[in-house]
Design a protein around this motif. Structure first.
Motif, PDB file in Angstrom:
ATOM      1  N   ILE A 118       8.788  88.485  73.956  1.00  0.00           N
ATOM      2  CA  ILE A 118       9.351  89.756  73.689  1.00  0.00           C
ATOM      3  C   ILE A 118       8.653  90.295  72.491  1.00  0.00           C
ATOM      4  O   ILE A 118       8.827  89.606  70.986  1.00  0.00           O
ATOM      5  N   ASN A 120       8.560  93.606  71.239  1.00  0.00           N
ATOM      6  CA  ASN A 120       9.151  95.138  71.464  1.00  0.00           C
ATOM      7  C   ASN A 120       9.324  95.854  70.000  1.00  0.00           C
ATOM      8  O   ASN A 120       9.762  96.754  69.773  1.00  0.00           O
ATOM      9  N   THR A 274      16.716  90.983  73.577  1.00  0.00           N
ATOM     10  CA  THR A 274      17.180  89.821  73.194  1.00  0.00           C
ATOM     11  C   THR A 274      18.952  89.796  73.368  1.00  0.00           C
ATOM     12  O   THR A 274      19.437  88.692  73.584  1.00  0.00           O
ATOM     13  N   ARG A 291      18.949  89.726  63.464  1.00  0.00           N
ATOM     14  CA  ARG A 291      17.838  89.281  64.050  1.00  0.00           C
ATOM     15  C   ARG A 291      18.008  88.042  65.158  1.00  0.00           C
ATOM     16  O   ARG A 291      18.837  87.322  64.933  1.00  0.00           O
ATOM     17  N   THR A 300      13.347  81.770  71.136  1.00  0.00           N
ATOM     18  CA  THR A 300      14.651  81.970  70.895  1.00  0.00           C
ATOM     19  C   THR A 300      15.655  80.820  71.328  1.00  0.00           C
ATOM     20  O   THR A 300      14.999  79.617  71.522  1.00  0.00           O
ATOM     21  N   TYR A 306      10.481  83.817  73.909  1.00  0.00           N
ATOM     22  CA  TYR A 306      10.093  83.825  72.493  1.00  0.00           C
ATOM     23  C   TYR A 306      10.087  85.492  72.202  1.00  0.00           C
ATOM     24  O   TYR A 306      10.109  86.193  72.802  1.00  0.00           O
ATOM     25  N   VAL A 307      10.158  85.498  70.734  1.00  0.00           N
ATOM     26  CA  VAL A 307      10.057  86.839  69.995  1.00  0.00           C
ATOM     27  C   VAL A 307       8.897  86.703  69.038  1.00  0.00           C
ATOM     28  O   VAL A 307       8.982  85.890  68.193  1.00  0.00           O
ATOM     29  N   GLY A 311      10.453  92.312  66.307  1.00  0.00           N
ATOM     30  CA  GLY A 311      11.810  92.381  66.829  1.00  0.00           C
ATOM     31  C   GLY A 311      12.515  91.064  66.557  1.00  0.00           C
ATOM     32  O   GLY A 311      13.594  90.974  66.817  1.00  0.00           O
ATOM     33  N   GLY A 312      11.786  90.040  65.953  1.00  0.00           N
ATOM     34  CA  GLY A 312      12.263  89.134  65.318  1.00  0.00           C
ATOM     35  C   GLY A 312      12.803  88.925  63.935  1.00  0.00           C
ATOM     36  O   GLY A 312      13.348  88.028  63.395  1.00  0.00           O
TER      37      GLY A 312
END
Lengths: 479, 102
Positions: A118, A120, A274, A291, A300, A306-307, A311-312
């Motif tokens: 992810i 985003n 997420t 986060r 994650t 995963y991020v 986005g993380g």
């Protein structure tokens, strides 16, 4: 590539997603990248491949440098579907998407991914203040998007207000473009300076950031633009649209005529996907945002999901690019494309650079920490823009025993409108946390459910047929 | 409806123009614009009224997060204007209050 199964599915074509795709393709994985926008680049490199501007260099070299990454991504052999919304992800990595929805000739489908990244990105931190729902109030990031993608410059009576690097970068871009700015209202609290100094030494490890910032400030100070510091409060007035802006410095109120007020208080991770997956999240007290919990590779709390990138957690474009590649290395190893030792050899220099770039964050996060008045606004201020719920309404709910955003939602519909809490989730939490003397981690966030954006029934009914898609990759190649 | 735009065009690379209808008025805009950018560029400063209190609203985030730029595009209500590119002949209408159930 089989169209219903793929090794790696990436969501988002910003620096994190593109670099993840490049690294994974080098290792030989099948990669499919879905992006809601029509062109690669994400927000930071928006339209960089096909800039509408006669002179994109106006935006600075950190922007135009993004074209190199876009070019490498498009040549990577990854399958790229622009105009595609991933609206549901299951914990076993099945992704439901709609391509070219609404008025397009598209449809929907599902893809099973062995691994999922992810990427985003972030959104601007919503900054409630009196009058912020009036037409004529926009994010600075929004105005920058108009400049990058539509070659539109703000009109003559524009006021920039807020805090953070993007405030200065955009002011710099406007000055270079020949636009005049009525005023910069800098809300960076004076009290942030001393605590930020503690991180100045380690910030020197991060390549280029402080010099770039000083360069921006020098241009702003050398221009005719009034740069008003230590602004304590802000409001917009007008009938049907902004007509004037009021602000206070040392308790004294000033009013200026303006029809366009652009605001910024930093950016926060986009956690809709997420959250909808039920990944573990933690409240970051330094960045004042939620986060997802990630391991050193960006995984994650859910295996294989995963991020990468902002986005993380907010780290900027360079870290996004590096973190995308790091996630791809771990995924490649986990899926058996190479050994742990190959992974570690490749990852070592990337992780070293990651740490160097991240060294700027404690300084920036502390210096540009938003003032309390924007985090927990006065009672009459609208917090949930969709359902028009005010800060006072939320405080009243807390007196009735409302313990968190989800209860506030059932009490008042706040967070239940079309934006699905994107614009109010953190503010509602911070108001309730203060009123109840409870930590944010306990107050929590809205429960986010798929679809994470509205999807039309007709688009659900139409199957998306990838074979019919002759993606004209050449159309996206930078000039 | 259209008055003075809050935004002005910067020197742009040559681009094809497309013709669109905004609340029955015809406008010509560059083909790279989203519907939201097109509306702002021609001076539509308010493009909807909220279902809750009929308060005027306009685009806020320009990146698909805030849902303030919802308009009716080619008879489909509640479309994010900032996420939709203009197309030749596109018909755009502002949304006053909640969408009607047809």
């Amino acid at each position: 590539m089989s169209m219903t199964h793929v090794d790696l599915l990436i969501i988002g074509a910003g620096p994190a997603g593109m670099s993840c795709a490049i690294q994974a393709r080098e290792a030989g994985l099948d990669v499919l990248l879905l992006d809601e926008n029509q062109q690669p680049g994400g927000q930071i490199y928006r339209s960089v491949a096909q800039s509408p501007l006669a002179d994109p260099d106006l935006l600075g070299k950190d922007y135009t440098a993004g074209a190199v990454l876009v070019k490498r991504f498009l040549a990577s052999g990854a399958t790229y579907w622009p105009g595609t919304l991933a609206w549901q992800i299951t914990r076993d990595r099945q992704v439901s998407f709609t391509r070219n929805g609404a008025n397009g000739s598209g449809g929907s489908g599902q893809i099973q991914a062995r691994a999922l990244v992810i990427a985003n990105g972030a959104q601007e931190r919503p900054v409630p203040f009196p009058g912020w729902t009036l037409p004529g109030v926009m994010g600075i990031g929004a105005a920058q998007t108009l400049l990058k993608s539509a070659a539109l410059l703000p009109s003559q009576r524009v006021v920039l207000a807020g805090s953070g690097p993007l405030l200065y970068l955009f002011a710099w871009q406007l000055i270079r473009s020949g636009s005049s700015v009525a005023a910069i209202l800098d809300t960076t609290p004076r009290a942030n300076r001393f605590p930020a100094l503690r991180y100045l030494f380690s910030a020197l490890r991060a390549p280029g950031y402080l010099l770039k910032g000083m360069g921006l400030l020098k241009t702003i100070r050398g221009s005719a633009t009034p740069h008003i510091q230590h602004v304590e409060s802000l409001s917009a007035q007008g009938q049907g649209a902004v007509g004037s802006v009021r602000y206070t410095v040392k308790g004294r109120e000033t009013q200026i005529d303006s029809d366009l007020l652009l605001v910024h208080q930093g950016v926060i991770p986009n956690v809709q996907l997420t959250r909808s997956l039920g990944c573990e999240h933690r409240w970051d007290e330094m960045q004042l945002c939620w986060r997802p919990e990630l391991d050193e590779w960006g995984q994650t709390s859910l295996t294989g999901i995963y991020v990468a990138g902002d986005g993380g957690g907010i780290d900027g474009a360079k870290v996004a690019e590096l973190s995308g590649a790091v996630a791809a290395l771990q995924i490649g190893q986990q899926l058996g494309f190479f050994t742990e030792s190959v992974r570690d050899t490749e990852a070592r220099p990337l992780k070293r650079q990651l740490n160097a770039h991240r060294a700027i964050r404690p300084f920036l996060d502390t210096l540009y920490r938003p003032a309390d008045i924007f985090r927990r606004p006065s009672d009459p201020t609208i917090v949930c823009r969709c359902e028009e719920v005010s800060a006072g309404d939320i405080r009243a709910m807390s007196r009735l025993g409302c313990s968190g955003p989800n209860q506030a939602k059932s009490f008042s519909r706040c967070g239940m409108g079309p934006c699905q809490g994107r614009m109010c989730g953190i503010t509602v939490g911070e108001i309730l946390a203060e009123a109840r003397h409870a930590p944010m981690q306990k107050v929590g966030y809205y429960r986010i459910r798929p679809p994470i954006k509205p999807v039309q029934l007709i688009d659900l009914a139409n199957a998306y047929v990838p074979d019919a898609d002759a993606a004209p990759m050449a159309a996206f190649v930078p000039k | 409806m259209p008055n003075v735009s809050l935004f002005s065009a910067l020197a742009a690379a040559p681009a094809a123009q497309v013709s669109i209808l905004i609340n029955d008025r015809s406008f010509s805009v560059p083909n790279y614009m989203t519907v939201a950018a097109a509306l702002l560029s021609v001076g539509v400063t308010q493009l909807r009224e909220t279902p809750v209190s009929n308060a005027p609203r306009a685009p806020f985030c320009m990146m698909g997060a805030c849902f303030e730029c919802l308009v009716e595009i080619d008879s489909v209500p509640n479309q994010q204007a900032c996420m939709t590119l203009v197309q030749p002949g596109m018909t755009i209408r502002s949304m006053i209050g909640a969408r009607s159930l047809k």
